[in-house]
Design a protein around this motif. Structure first.
Motif, PDB file in Angstrom:
ATOM      1  N   LYS A 140       0.791  -1.223   0.000  1.00 57.62           N
ATOM      2  CA  LYS A 140       0.000   0.000   0.000  1.00 57.62           C
ATOM      3  C   LYS A 140       0.825   1.277   0.000  1.00 57.62           C
ATOM      4  O   LYS A 140       0.355   2.295  -0.499  1.00 57.62           O
ATOM      5  CB  LYS A 140      -0.943   0.012   1.219  1.00 57.62           C
TER       6      LYS A 140
ATOM      7  N   GLY B 107       2.342   8.620  -5.206  1.00 59.71           N
ATOM      8  CA  GLY B 107       2.514   7.607  -6.239  1.00 59.71           C
ATOM      9  C   GLY B 107       2.255   6.193  -5.787  1.00 59.71           C
ATOM     10  O   GLY B 107       2.587   5.245  -6.507  1.00 59.71           O
ATOM     11  N   THR B 108       1.654   6.008  -4.609  1.00 61.87           N
ATOM     12  CA  THR B 108       1.375   4.675  -4.089  1.00 61.87           C
ATOM     13  C   THR B 108      -0.128   4.426  -4.078  1.00 61.87           C
ATOM     14  O   THR B 108      -0.930   5.364  -4.154  1.00 61.87           O
ATOM     15  CB  THR B 108       1.926   4.538  -2.656  1.00 61.87           C
ATOM     16  N   PRO B 109      -0.557   3.154  -3.990  1.00 59.50           N
ATOM     17  CA  PRO B 109      -2.001   2.879  -3.875  1.00 59.50           C
ATOM     18  C   PRO B 109      -2.638   3.566  -2.672  1.00 59.50           C
ATOM     19  O   PRO B 109      -3.794   3.997  -2.741  1.00 59.50           O
ATOM     20  CB  PRO B 109      -2.039   1.346  -3.736  1.00 59.50           C
TER      21      PRO B 109
ATOM     22  N   ASP C  36      -3.366   7.136  -3.683  1.00 62.97           N
ATOM     23  CA  ASP C  36      -4.538   7.212  -4.562  1.00 62.97           C
ATOM     24  C   ASP C  36      -5.837   7.085  -3.757  1.00 62.97           C
ATOM     25  O   ASP C  36      -6.807   7.807  -4.017  1.00 62.97           O
ATOM     26  CB  ASP C  36      -4.465   6.111  -5.622  1.00 62.97           C
ATOM     27  N   ALA C  37      -5.844   6.168  -2.793  1.00 61.49           N
ATOM     28  CA  ALA C  37      -7.040   6.022  -1.958  1.00 61.49           C
ATOM     29  C   ALA C  37      -7.267   7.264  -1.106  1.00 61.49           C
ATOM     30  O   ALA C  37      -8.407   7.692  -0.900  1.00 61.49           O
ATOM     31  CB  ALA C  37      -6.891   4.789  -1.058  1.00 61.49           C
ATOM     32  N   TRP C  38      -6.177   7.873  -0.615  1.00 64.95           N
ATOM     33  CA  TRP C  38      -6.300   9.105   0.170  1.00 64.95           C
ATOM     34  C   TRP C  38      -6.848  10.243  -0.676  1.00 64.95           C
ATOM     35  O   TRP C  38      -7.696  11.020  -0.219  1.00 64.95           O
ATOM     36  CB  TRP C  38      -4.925   9.460   0.730  1.00 64.95           C
ATOM     37  N   GLU C  39      -6.380  10.373  -1.926  1.00 62.03           N
ATOM     38  CA  GLU C  39      -6.900  11.394  -2.835  1.00 62.03           C
ATOM     39  C   GLU C  39      -8.378  11.173  -3.121  1.00 62.03           C
ATOM     40  O   GLU C  39      -9.168  12.120  -3.162  1.00 62.03           O
ATOM     41  CB  GLU C  39      -6.095  11.368  -4.141  1.00 62.03           C
ATOM     42  N   ALA C  40      -8.774   9.913  -3.338  1.00 60.73           N
ATOM     43  CA  ALA C  40     -10.183   9.610  -3.618  1.00 60.73           C
ATOM     44  C   ALA C  40     -11.062   9.980  -2.428  1.00 60.73           C
ATOM     45  O   ALA C  40     -12.155  10.540  -2.592  1.00 60.73           O
ATOM     46  CB  ALA C  40     -10.338   8.128  -3.959  1.00 60.73           C
TER      47      ALA C  40
END
Length: 344
Positions: free
Chosen positions: A206, A269-271, A274-278
């Motif tokens: 993650k 740049g990590t999954p 990306d989840a935090w941005e979403a």
């Protein structure tokens, strides 16, 4: 005749005495706090004392943990650039070393910084292990247990689920078949190694970019992912139940602490990033909808509805024509006249 290494053992024991004193003092303190509730000789009193002791020590080590996470993450993020340097200067070892150190300085990374917090934590964890292991075998370590022989005996003979705090998986033997001691030790060993494996796995899956999962550094991380839990599983068969409780509590704390850090402060740049941005975008969108529906355009809506009602168009607002651009023409008003003047 003493062995040649005995002076070194004595010197190390002398250095560890302050840590033994602190660890044994905290253990006796929590036993004093839990005794009125569960009883002085209860196994659960000692179990909760070990759990509280572990939590207090882990809380004191949070700054070191955060520094270790940041250093390790920084090293992981620059691994793609390190591989580029290796491809470019692989034929020149000296140039490769100079460029690599230059990259470390520019990015503020230090290979030893991620290891230093772990090295500083090791004496504390070793002291905790030695105090619990010694108490399980009737050997007092730390002044607080040396002064209270009754507490040492109580800790050694306290039981939970039919197993004493001092029992080990291999120490009981199998003369009477599989006992509750074996079952409890296996459960604690599986929980200890499983929590350690999950902690390392969530860090790699993650909080590491895809490009950092390849190369020599990533291969070392993958090897440690399996080697460390396996080593603790093999060694765990000789650990007393009290030590297994300590290791499981410590690993559980590490897993929760790392989950919080990855969720709140992920690497770009990590999954996890990306989840935090979403989550942030979804939260911003829902906040905007809530604000617009609760009165931001309330005055505008009321004005539009009022114009619509005056124009007889229900809920549809009337269209207000825009004024043409250019200089404004002022219309001259007629002069006021009396009634007699208007008749003339």
């Amino acid at each position: 005749m003493d062995a040649w290494y005995q002076p070194f053992v004595d010197f190390g024991s002398t250095l560890m005495q302050p840590l033994y004193w602190a660890v044994s003092g905290l253990l006796v303190l929590f036993h004093f706090l839990w005794s009125p509730v569960l009883g002085a000789d209860s196994g659960w009193t000692w179990t909760l004392s070990i759990v509280c002791l572990t939590i207090i020590i882990r809380m004191l080590l949070i700054p070191l943990f955060v520094r270790q996470i940041k250093s390790s993450r920084q090293m992981q993020l620059i691994q793609p650039r390190v591989r580029e340097l290796q491809k470019k200067y692989g034929h020149d070892r000296q140039k490769l070393g100079e460029e690599t150190m230059k990259l470390y300085r520019e990015e503020g990374a230090n290979p030893m910084a991620s290891c230093l917090p772990l090295l500083l934590q090791s004496p504390i964890f070793f002291a905790l292990f030695r105090v619990l292991d010694g108490a399980a075998h009737g050997i007092p370590r730390g002044q607080w247990l040396k002064d209270r022989v009754d507490l040492l005996s109580s800790l050694q003979n306290a039981q939970i689920f039919g197993a004493r705090i001092s029992d080990t998986f291999m120490g009981v033997g199998f003369a009477n078949g599989i006992t509750s001691i074996h079952v409890l030790c296996v459960i604690l060993i599986v929980a200890m190694t499983g929590s350690m494996f999950i902690t390392q796995l969530q860090l790699m899956r993650k909080n590491m970019p895809p490009e950092a999962l390849t190369g020599q550094f990533a291969q070392q991380q993958k090897i440690m992912l399996y080697i460390f839990p396996l080593a603790f599983a093999v060694g765990g068969i000789n650990f007393p139940v009290g030590v297994l409780i300590y290791w499981f509590t410590s690993n559980l704390w590490t897993m929760a602490q790392q989950f919080y850090v990855i969720r709140r402060n992920p690497s770009p740049g990590t999954p996890a990033f990306d989840a935090w941005e979403a989550r942030r975008k979804a939260k911003g969108k829902s906040t905007t909808v809530a604000v617009n529906g609760s009165g931001t355009d309330k005055g505008k809506s009321a004005t539009s509805n009022g114009v619509a009602r005056r124009n007889g168009k229900g809920a549809e607002p009337a269209t207000v024509p825009e004024e043409p651009e250019g200089p404004r023409v002022v219309r001259q008003q007629p002069r006021r006249q009396t009634r007699s003047q208007r008749k003339r």
